[in-house]
Design an enzyme around this catalytic site. Structure first.
Site, short mmCIF file in Angstrom:
data_model
loop_
_atom_site.label_atom_id
_atom_site.label_comp_id
_atom_site.label_asym_id
_atom_site.label_seq_id
_atom_site.Cartn_x
_atom_site.Cartn_y
_atom_site.Cartn_z
N HIS A 40 -2.36 8.34 8.05
CA HIS A 40 -1.95 7.05 8.62
C HIS A 40 -0.91 7.27 9.73
O HIS A 40 0.29 7.27 9.44
CB HIS A 40 -1.33 6.17 7.52
N ARG B 134 -4.77 7.99 -0.54
CA ARG B 134 -6.17 8.06 -1.03
C ARG B 134 -7.09 8.45 0.14
O ARG B 134 -8.11 7.80 0.41
CB ARG B 134 -6.61 6.73 -1.65
N SER C 1 -12.44 0.82 2.55
CA SER C 1 -13.66 0.81 3.34
C SER C 1 -14.75 -0.07 2.74
O SER C 1 -15.53 -0.68 3.47
CB SER C 1 -14.18 2.24 3.54
N ARG D 271 -14.84 10.54 -0.25
CA ARG D 271 -13.83 9.46 -0.37
C ARG D 271 -12.79 9.84 -1.40
O ARG D 271 -13.08 10.52 -2.38
CB ARG D 271 -14.50 8.16 -0.82
N CYS E 149 -8.25 7.06 8.21
CA CYS E 149 -8.48 7.00 6.76
C CYS E 149 -9.76 6.23 6.42
O CYS E 149 -10.85 6.73 6.67
CB CYS E 149 -7.24 6.45 6.07
N GLU F 197 0.16 5.28 11.85
CA GLU F 197 0.90 4.05 12.15
C GLU F 197 2.12 3.87 11.24
O GLU F 197 2.93 2.99 11.46
CB GLU F 197 -0.03 2.83 12.04
#
Ligand code: GLN
Length: 188
Positions: free
Chosen positions: A170, A134, A48, A105, A78, A172
């Site tokens: 995630h 993470r 990020s 985070r 995420c 994907e």
């Protein structure tokens, strides 16, 4: 229909593959002009801090924030959730402040503590293999935001605030396109 994927860094190709499997066109969004033709946008997982820097460098921060606030269908995963959040409780970092959650985070710890969990998602009959890398942890959220899934510690991991799908894992990764399909259905 065309889906934009914020195209600076992170899990970009994996989202492209998922939408391709669903026969939907995508475009990598890097400039304000790229936003003109999209019907929805994905803020992928990645880093990020880097995305934030690039959003400003390419003058995309304000136009993208406004479009999301004005109702552009958005799937944030995420790092994307970190970017959208109202606040981050463990690092000083600017956010879009469009999603009514506070996040930590790297909430589960560093890379070493990345993991996979079979999770139950509201509306799905079969469990979903969720990959956490993470990942942020949602520490608090507005009580009227629907929570579609939680991890084994009862932390929300998939929430839906109006036009925003926010997932700390995630979706994907792993060829299971049910969440991408769900997102596309919300556009029609
Ligand atoms: N920890 C990363 C961040 O805060 C997010 C990790 C990810 O997207 N997989 O940017």
């Amino acid at each position: 229909m065309k889906i934009g994927i914020l195209g600076f860094q992170g899990s970009i190709e994996e989202h492209e593959y998922a939408f391709r499997r669903l026969s939907v066109e995508t475009i990598r969004v890097k400039t304000p002009q790229d936003l003109e033709c999209v019907d929805g946008i994905v803020l992928p997982g990645g880093e990020s801090t880097h995305m934030l820097r690039m959003l400003h460098f390419n003058h995309l921060f304000d136009p993208l924030r406004k479009m999301i606030q004005d109702g552009l269908p958005t799937m944030a995963t995420c790092a994307g959730v970190v970017l959208l959040s109202k606040a981050i409780d463990n690092t000083k970092q600017e956010t879009f402040q469009v999603l009514d959650v506070v996040v930590s985070r790297n909430g589960y710890g560093p890379q070493y503590f990345s993991f996979v969990e079979e999770v139950t998602i509201e509306g799905f009959t079969e469990k979903f293999r969720a990959v956490f890398i993470r990942a942020p942890i949602v520490r608090s959220l507005d009580s009227n935001i629907p929570v579609l899934s939680k991890d084994r510690h009862e932390n929300p991991i998939f929430i839906r605030q109006k036009n925003i799908f926010a997932l700390t894992f995630h979706p994907e990764i792993g060829n299971d396109d049910r969440i991408h399909s769900m997102f596309l259905q919300s556009l029609t």
